[in-house]
Design a protein around this motif. Structure first.
Motif, mmCIF file in Angstrom:
data_model
loop_
_atom_site.group_PDB
_atom_site.id
_atom_site.type_symbol
_atom_site.label_atom_id
_atom_site.label_comp_id
_atom_site.label_asym_id
_atom_site.label_seq_id
_atom_site.Cartn_x
_atom_site.Cartn_y
_atom_site.Cartn_z
ATOM 1 N N UNK A 1 1.685 10.678 -10.056
ATOM 2 C CA UNK A 1 0.256 10.957 -10.306
ATOM 3 C C UNK A 1 -0.357 9.921 -11.239
ATOM 4 N N UNK B 1 0.836 -1.197 0.000
ATOM 5 C CA UNK B 1 0.000 0.000 0.000
ATOM 6 C C UNK B 1 0.868 1.242 0.000
ATOM 7 N N UNK C 1 -2.581 11.728 0.255
ATOM 8 C CA UNK C 1 -1.862 10.471 0.549
ATOM 9 C C UNK C 1 -2.127 10.024 1.975
ATOM 10 N N UNK D 1 -5.440 8.380 2.201
ATOM 11 C CA UNK D 1 -5.424 7.005 1.671
ATOM 12 C C UNK D 1 -4.934 6.035 2.741
ATOM 13 N N UNK E 1 1.939 9.469 -5.533
ATOM 14 C CA UNK E 1 2.314 10.834 -5.135
ATOM 15 C C UNK E 1 3.326 11.405 -6.114
ATOM 16 N N UNK E 2 4.333 10.597 -6.482
ATOM 17 C CA UNK E 2 5.407 11.102 -7.341
ATOM 18 C C UNK E 2 4.979 11.225 -8.795
ATOM 19 N N UNK F 1 -6.936 2.852 4.476
ATOM 20 C CA UNK F 1 -6.441 1.473 4.529
ATOM 21 C C UNK F 1 -6.445 0.961 5.960
ATOM 22 N N UNK G 1 1.055 4.235 -2.753
ATOM 23 C CA UNK G 1 0.777 5.626 -2.408
ATOM 24 C C UNK G 1 1.946 6.509 -2.806
ATOM 25 N N UNK H 1 -1.486 17.226 -2.029
ATOM 26 C CA UNK H 1 -1.014 15.866 -2.311
ATOM 27 C C UNK H 1 -0.669 15.135 -1.020
#
Lengths: 276, 223
Positions: A100, A89, B76, B79, A97-98, B83, A93, B72
């Motif tokens: 997109x 996970x 994150x 998210x 993030x890096x 989870x 993520x 961003x």
């Protein structure tokens, strides 16, 4: 498997060129309750048997959502599986993030395999005792991979791991040639039939199994108990037997192992599992 | 050798104004869509509003590069939360997370002036207002950005929200209906656009209520 003087350390080779600790880790996978996966061109289904220790306890979660486009089913030491799911996970993520954009499943399974390999070459670590069926999407469609404690990984059309998985594999071997063009619902039905095979006569109800789907246009989700029970009722009531289509069955376990680098079959009971 | 770039700053201000109003069972979050630098306009069509969770929307003015990075990071983190907890973050939880995230960079701050709007776990509207380093409080309404000084006194007059200094503490949400609140927001922006050069082009309005989310756009003066 016999105890011998070369099996204490993961960093000790046997004279026959085997790492027994890794093989014992793969035994742990076989002890876990069954998990099966299958895929078509557009969808992938993961299903597993949920056996609670006693009637008083709840059963363990064996299927985890990793990202919208990837899910994983585990068999073996569920604690190890949970830790690896958290790693997967986190990788998804960070990639999102890096860049997109979603982490391609092919990259994720390589990272997972490399992580497992590290544990086979450190004297202060032990191999992860869990097998992972990773189902997901990338630009070319749906994929299913199996990650071993040994650090190997293979791509499959359909596969089963855990206890009594051979029964499911036999069923899947008969049917796998139809899978690429199967509809989502037929794929789920086949998954339930395969699960039923591993139960060996025990009644299949939605309380003993979990089913999850991911597909083009459908984010990874675990089906609700009622939905699964309705599907089971559909084919149990109609008295449908698992359709026995005769196809040119493969000799190796579980269908179309199409891994380019790795080649060969997954764990066969007799030979050393890592021999390719 | 003379000093080069002695006046270089890592920050820029892209202007704009953000407003949010909390109602009994709705929340309105709005921001203009003009992005500028100095006396120039970069674009007339940039969204300053970001959906952080089903019931949490953040509008941020200031330096949009920092705003984007902040959005961003929060997405994150959300998210990860989903989870771990198998559910969406509540708006008050997101409010605390935003505060912590901002203070984390206390010594090189996000140049972002934020307003967080959403529905709390009881379904009531909630608005949280922030400074650049994470100081926040829950309020009934708030404005941030270049037009905030023009809008806030007007909202004070219209929404009669009790001062937090008054005792006994009163509920901070406005008694206005949803339609009235949306209209009020449009009035705020048209007024601010008249006098603030950094506010204009159009205003994007997000309305959150029990039925879901709705988006409205209203054109503003382009000068």
């Amino acid at each position: 498997m016999f105890r011998n003087q070369y099996d204490t350390d993961v960093t000790t080779w046997s004279p026959a060129g085997r790492l027994f600790q890794v093989e014992y880790a793969m035994e742990a996978v076989k002890q876990g309750s069954a998990a099966i996966g299958l895929r078509s061109k557009t969808h992938a289904v993961l299903a597993c048997v949920n056996k609670a220790n006693s009637e008083l306890s709840s059963h363990q979660r064996k299927i985890f959502k990793v990202d919208d486009h990837i899910g994983v089913a585990i068999a073996g030491l569920t604690a190890d599986g949970r830790v690896l799911s958290r790693y997967m996970r986190s990788e998804c993520i960070n990639y999102g993030y890096t860049y997109e954009s979603p982490l391609p499943i092919g990259r994720l399974v390589v990272q997972l395999a490399d992580k497992a390999q590290v544990c086979t070459q450190r004297s202060w670590k032990r191999p992860y005792g869990v097998g992972l069926l990773v189902a997901g999407l990338d630009e070319s469609g749906a994929h299913l991979y199996y990650n071993c404690p040994s650090g190997n990984y293979f791509e499959y059309q359909a596969f089963a791991i855990g206890s009594r998985s051979q029964a499911a594999k036999t069923y899947l071997e008969r049917k796998f040639e139809n899978f690429p063009d199967s509809s989502r619902d037929d794929l789920i039905k086949d998954a339930l039939f395969a699960i039923r095979e591993t139960l060996q006569g025990e009644k299949l109800t939605s309380s003993v199994c979990t089913v999850s789907v991911v597909g083009v246009g459908e984010a990874f989700n675990i089906l609700g108990q009622k939905t699964v029970q309705a599907l089971i009722n559909e084919f149990e009531i109609s008295g449908e037997e698992a359709p026995a289509t005769v196809s040119a069955a493969e000799e190796a376990a579980g269908g179309d192992a199409a891994a380019a680098d790795q080649g060969g079959a997954a764990a066969e009971e007799e030979a050393a599992p890592m021999d390719i | 050798m003379p000093k080069e770039h002695a006046n270089w700053s890592p920050y820029d201000n892209n202007g704009g104004t953000c407003v949010a109003i909390a109602g009994a069972d709705y929340c309105v979050i709005a921001a203009d869509t003009r992005m500028s630098t100095g006396y120039s306009i970069l674009t007339r069509d940039y969204s300053k509003i970001c959906k952080l969770a089903d019931k949490s929307y953040m509008a941020s003015s200031g330096f949009q590069a920092d705003v984007k990075a902040l959005q961003k990071v929060l997405s994150s983190r959300h998210l990860i939360y989903q989870h771990q907890h198998n559910k969406q973050m509540s708006c008050p939880a997101m409010a605390q997370l935003l505060s912590n995230t901002l203070y984390y960079k206390r010594f090189f701050p996000y140049y972002a002036f934020n307003v967080l709007g959403g529905l709390d776990s009881e379904g009531k509207g909630c608005v949280f207002t922030y400074d650049a380093v994470g100081s926040y409080e829950r309020v009934g309404y708030s404005a941030q950005g270049s037009g905030a000084t023009l809008i806030t006194p007007f909202l004070d007059n219209q929404l009669k929200s009790p001062s937090p200094l008054l005792l006994p503490a009163k509920d901070a949400v406005t008694p206005l209906s949803e339609a009235e609140a949306v209209d009020l927001v449009k009035t705020c922006f048209s007024s601010a656009t008249e006098r603030d050069i950094y506010t204009g082009d159009s205003v994007e309005i997000i309305i959150l209520n029990a039925n879901g989310v709705r988006r409205e756009t209203e054109q503003l003066r382009k000068d």
